[in-house]
Design a protein around this motif. Sequence first.
Motif, PDB file in Angstrom:
ATOM      1  N   ASN A  28      16.107  74.370  47.261  1.00 13.95           N
ATOM      2  CA  ASN A  28      17.519  74.023  47.097  1.00 13.95           C
ATOM      3  C   ASN A  28      18.392  74.765  48.103  1.00 13.95           C
ATOM      4  OD1 ASN A  28      16.982  72.285  44.982  1.00 13.95           O
ATOM      5  ND2 ASN A  28      17.212  73.882  43.403  1.00 13.95           N
ATOM      6  N   LYS A  29      18.054  76.034  48.346  1.00 11.67           N
ATOM      7  CA  LYS A  29      18.807  76.805  49.345  1.00 11.67           C
ATOM      8  C   LYS A  29      18.629  76.211  50.728  1.00 11.67           C
ATOM      9  CE  LYS A  29      19.357  81.477  51.198  1.00 11.67           C
ATOM     10  NZ  LYS A  29      18.874  82.884  51.150  1.00 11.67           N
ATOM     11  N   ARG A  30      17.381  75.795  51.037  1.00  9.78           N
ATOM     12  CA  ARG A  30      17.118  75.183  52.349  1.00  9.78           C
ATOM     13  C   ARG A  30      17.847  73.848  52.488  1.00  9.78           C
ATOM     14  NH1 ARG A  30      16.677  75.949  57.514  1.00  9.78           N
ATOM     15  NH2 ARG A  30      15.299  74.438  58.550  1.00  9.78           N
ATOM     16  N   ILE A  31      17.855  73.078  51.372  1.00  9.18           N
ATOM     17  CA  ILE A  31      18.586  71.800  51.404  1.00  9.18           C
ATOM     18  C   ILE A  31      20.061  72.041  51.656  1.00  9.18           C
ATOM     19  CG2 ILE A  31      19.313  69.869  49.956  1.00  9.18           C
ATOM     20  CD1 ILE A  31      16.565  69.913  48.668  1.00  9.18           C
ATOM     21  N   LEU A  32      20.638  73.069  51.023  1.00 12.52           N
ATOM     22  CA  LEU A  32      22.046  73.393  51.227  1.00 12.52           C
ATOM     23  C   LEU A  32      22.326  73.776  52.679  1.00 12.52           C
ATOM     24  CD1 LEU A  32      24.854  73.792  50.023  1.00 12.52           C
ATOM     25  CD2 LEU A  32      24.193  76.123  49.408  1.00 12.52           C
ATOM     26  N   GLU A  33      21.416  74.606  53.263  1.00 13.42           N
ATOM     27  CA  GLU A  33      21.578  74.988  54.666  1.00 13.42           C
ATOM     28  C   GLU A  33      21.509  73.768  55.584  1.00 13.42           C
ATOM     29  OE1 GLU A  33      18.563  77.823  55.405  1.00 13.42           O
ATOM     30  OE2 GLU A  33      19.589  79.481  54.346  1.00 13.42           O
ATOM     31  N   ILE A  34      20.576  72.865  55.301  1.00 13.97           N
ATOM     32  CA  ILE A  34      20.454  71.659  56.131  1.00 13.97           C
ATOM     33  C   ILE A  34      21.698  70.783  56.001  1.00 13.97           C
ATOM     34  CG2 ILE A  34      19.161  69.509  56.424  1.00 13.97           C
ATOM     35  CD1 ILE A  34      16.637  71.038  55.657  1.00 13.97           C
ATOM     36  N   GLU A  35      22.236  70.655  54.787  1.00 14.23           N
ATOM     37  CA  GLU A  35      23.451  69.872  54.598  1.00 14.23           C
ATOM     38  C   GLU A  35      24.618  70.490  55.348  1.00 14.23           C
ATOM     39  OE1 GLU A  35      23.922  69.661  50.410  1.00 14.23           O
ATOM     40  OE2 GLU A  35      22.526  67.954  50.164  1.00 14.23           O
ATOM     41  N   GLN A  36      24.717  71.820  55.336  1.00 16.89           N
ATOM     42  CA  GLN A  36      25.787  72.479  56.089  1.00 16.89           C
ATOM     43  C   GLN A  36      25.627  72.259  57.591  1.00 16.89           C
ATOM     44  OE1 GLN A  36      25.549  76.551  54.796  1.00 16.89           O
ATOM     45  NE2 GLN A  36      26.621  76.158  52.842  1.00 16.89           N
ATOM     46  N   GLN A  37      24.382  72.370  58.091  1.00 19.96           N
ATOM     47  CA  GLN A  37      24.137  72.103  59.502  1.00 19.96           C
ATOM     48  C   GLN A  37      24.478  70.656  59.857  1.00 19.96           C
ATOM     49  OE1 GLN A  37      20.097  73.156  60.371  1.00 19.96           O
ATOM     50  NE2 GLN A  37      20.400  75.349  59.978  1.00 19.96           N
ATOM     51  N   GLN A  38      24.119  69.743  58.949  1.00 17.67           N
ATOM     52  CA  GLN A  38      24.436  68.339  59.197  1.00 17.67           C
ATOM     53  C   GLN A  38      25.945  68.116  59.244  1.00 17.67           C
ATOM     54  OE1 GLN A  38      22.907  65.692  56.248  1.00 17.67           O
ATOM     55  NE2 GLN A  38      23.451  63.837  57.368  1.00 17.67           N
ATOM     56  N   ALA A  39      26.679  68.773  58.355  1.00 20.72           N
ATOM     57  CA  ALA A  39      28.134  68.629  58.348  1.00 20.72           C
ATOM     58  C   ALA A  39      28.746  69.164  59.639  1.00 20.72           C
ATOM     59  CB  ALA A  39      28.715  69.341  57.129  1.00 20.72           C
ATOM     60  N   ARG A  40      28.238  70.340  60.084  1.00 17.40           N
ATOM     61  CA  ARG A  40      28.754  70.898  61.341  1.00 17.40           C
ATOM     62  C   ARG A  40      28.426  69.988  62.518  1.00 17.40           C
ATOM     63  NH1 ARG A  40      27.026  75.877  58.939  1.00 17.40           N
ATOM     64  NH2 ARG A  40      25.052  75.754  60.103  1.00 17.40           N
ATOM     65  N   ALA A  41      27.205  69.454  62.533  1.00 14.00           N
ATOM     66  CA  ALA A  41      26.823  68.538  63.619  1.00 14.00           C
ATOM     67  C   ALA A  41      27.668  67.270  63.605  1.00 14.00           C
ATOM     68  CB  ALA A  41      25.342  68.191  63.507  1.00 14.00           C
ATOM     69  N   GLN A  42      27.969  66.762  62.400  1.00 16.71           N
ATOM     70  CA  GLN A  42      28.798  65.559  62.305  1.00 16.71           C
ATOM     71  C   GLN A  42      30.218  65.840  62.798  1.00 16.71           C
ATOM     72  OE1 GLN A  42      27.618  62.518  61.366  1.00 16.71           O
ATOM     73  NE2 GLN A  42      29.610  61.750  62.063  1.00 16.71           N
ATOM     74  N   ASP A  43      30.764  67.031  62.458  1.00 13.69           N
ATOM     75  CA  ASP A  43      32.097  67.399  62.966  1.00 13.69           C
ATOM     76  C   ASP A  43      32.097  67.484  64.479  1.00 13.69           C
ATOM     77  OD1 ASP A  43      33.036  67.471  60.394  1.00 13.69           O
ATOM     78  OD2 ASP A  43      32.810  69.654  60.180  1.00 13.69           O
ATOM     79  N   ALA A  44      31.052  68.104  65.039  1.00 14.92           N
ATOM     80  CA  ALA A  44      30.973  68.206  66.501  1.00 14.92           C
ATOM     81  C   ALA A  44      30.859  66.830  67.139  1.00 14.92           C
ATOM     82  CB  ALA A  44      29.784  69.081  66.908  1.00 14.92           C
ATOM     83  N   LEU A  45      30.074  65.951  66.512  1.00 15.40           N
ATOM     84  CA  LEU A  45      29.935  64.596  67.047  1.00 15.40           C
ATOM     85  C   LEU A  45      31.249  63.844  66.989  1.00 15.40           C
ATOM     86  CD1 LEU A  45      28.163  62.312  68.142  1.00 15.40           C
ATOM     87  CD2 LEU A  45      27.579  61.733  65.783  1.00 15.40           C
ATOM     88  N   ASN A  46      31.989  63.984  65.898  1.00 24.53           N
ATOM     89  CA  ASN A  46      33.291  63.310  65.785  1.00 24.53           C
ATOM     90  C   ASN A  46      34.264  63.811  66.840  1.00 24.53           C
ATOM     91  OD1 ASN A  46      32.333  61.868  63.591  1.00 24.53           O
ATOM     92  ND2 ASN A  46      33.138  63.315  62.075  1.00 24.53           N
TER      93      ASN A  46
END
Length: 398
Positions: A28-46
């Motif tokens: 669950n902790k790893r999933i949370l970290e991956i979701e945070q990384q995905q959110a940061r990557a999506q912000d950078a892409l936008n």
Amino acid sequence: MTKVNQISVEGTLASNARELETQAAAINKRILEIEQQQARAQDALNQLMAGSSTTTQNSVTQVSVRTASRTPSNLKLHYQVRGASWQPTYQARLNTDTKQLSITASAIIAQQTGENWQNVPLMLSSVNPNQNATGQLPYVQRLSLYDEQQQDSVARYAQPMMEAPVVVVSADESAGAMANMAPLPSFAVNRQDKNGITEYRLPQRVSIPSDGRRVRTVIDEQAGFSKLWIRSTPSAELAGYWYASAPFLTPAWVDGSLQLYRDDNYIGQTRYSYQLLKEQGIGFGVDNNMLVKQLVDEDKQGEKGAFNRIQTLTNTEAYQFTNQHNKTVNLQVLGSEPISRDDNLKVSATHTPPISERDWNSNQGVVAWDFKLAPQQSQVVQSTSQISYPAKQELISN
């Protein structure tokens, strides 16, 4: 034995449950970290898609302002940034039947400042910030006599110099991109002339991302009646070209590319230059209904004078022009006559029929004929020039 085994089994189950719980927490902790990384990557892409470069480089400037007033004050901050520019582009449309000419001036705007422009007022200026601010001093000649021995010595000990590299910049790609862009709706632009500086204030607010994409907007338009004619320079090319006058041209327009349309057909592009177009007119491509034929092109050499031995050179050129239009057209033919730059060199020229203008448009040595040609009518022009000079000397052209 049964009781012991039961206790052992229960202990194993409890241990496995704790392990599974620990693994689940880690997952669950790893999933949370991956979701945070995905959110940061999506912000950078936008931000990248919006044209923002703040993700790679941030620049902060602090400005401290101190006022002597105890009442609230309003502060306006003006600053200059690199990476913002605009360039003019023009479209000229000619109707050969109605003799109407319209020229539309547009601005191609782009910026890569690192900051997106969202709904901002915009004013375009014709000032080039890279231009020279001061004039040049006159060139002073420093003369010396030629010494053959000294020159040989210098050449023997001089080291060969490497040629400077030449950088060639092609604008075909940008010009092609501009030509394929759809124009934006036309708006009335407020234009102001300030002692040779033209400013265009756009009435609408604009949004331009910081990714270098080009935004086009119309800034001015001129239209009116034009005088049409066909111009031919047969010594250079056996063809005639459509030309149109533009009495409404304005020097306030900055030089730029000029796209040409004749009778709703795109025929190419040239350079908008106020002085040149004002003097020579705007060319609109080859006229295939004007036939140009060469009749005579011959050179003759001869000698005359028993003692002075004068060399003579005679050149004769003749061309025929035929109007295959179903209407009368104005024809202008350009020719030339030699110019003598030496007292010992005598030049004479005769033209049939007589020329209409000598030193056409202040171009020394250029002559012009002007005709009105009815449908299926032909006109022949002929020029004969004679050059006389001492036979012991060599004739040098240009």
